[in-house]
Design a protein around this motif. Sequence first.
Motif, short mmCIF file in Angstrom:
data_model
loop_
_atom_site.label_atom_id
_atom_site.label_comp_id
_atom_site.label_asym_id
_atom_site.label_seq_id
_atom_site.Cartn_x
_atom_site.Cartn_y
_atom_site.Cartn_z
N ALA A 88 16.73 3.56 12.20
CA ALA A 88 16.20 2.21 12.00
C ALA A 88 16.12 1.47 13.34
O ALA A 88 15.16 0.72 13.58
N LEU A 89 17.10 1.66 14.21
CA LEU A 89 17.08 1.03 15.54
C LEU A 89 15.90 1.55 16.35
O LEU A 89 15.17 0.77 16.96
N ILE A 90 15.70 2.85 16.34
CA ILE A 90 14.58 3.43 17.09
C ILE A 90 13.25 2.92 16.54
O ILE A 90 12.35 2.55 17.29
N PHE A 91 13.13 2.86 15.21
CA PHE A 91 11.92 2.34 14.58
C PHE A 91 11.67 0.90 15.00
O PHE A 91 10.54 0.52 15.33
N THR A 92 12.72 0.09 15.00
CA THR A 92 12.59 -1.31 15.41
C THR A 92 12.12 -1.42 16.85
O THR A 92 11.24 -2.23 17.16
N LEU A 93 12.69 -0.62 17.74
CA LEU A 93 12.28 -0.66 19.14
C LEU A 93 10.81 -0.27 19.31
O LEU A 93 10.09 -0.87 20.11
N VAL A 94 10.36 0.72 18.54
CA VAL A 94 8.96 1.14 18.61
C VAL A 94 8.05 0.01 18.12
O VAL A 94 7.03 -0.31 18.76
#
Length: 127
Positions: A88-94
Amino acid sequence: MSAHSQAHDDHHGDGGAAHGTFKSYLIGFILSVILTAIPFWLVMDGTLDSKIATALWVMGLGVVQIIVHMVYFLHMNTKSEGGWNMLALIFTLVIVAIAIAGSLWVMYHLNTNMMPQMDHEMIPSFG
């Protein structure tokens, strides 16, 4: 405490989710205030000579602030929920990177294509 009760407590399970403490919320709050004050100061005081450098600093500090909020207030870490929080963190950063890049692209092209003759000497003065 019986063995059954202990096993039940061990598996009662919050998925390894972190729970916030007063100290962690206070750290998050202080970091949020600092990460809000610095861009405000950079823009209002004109500290950096370059507008591009100022914009890059403001965007960078904005991304850091999003991560601070996710870690300190949403309690996201790599261990909880079987690693799904990290995804979820990686998705948010993208998504944030796409939003920032898209916003800059739109603003640049609006400025270039809609106001190509933006010259202050061309404006007539009455008075």
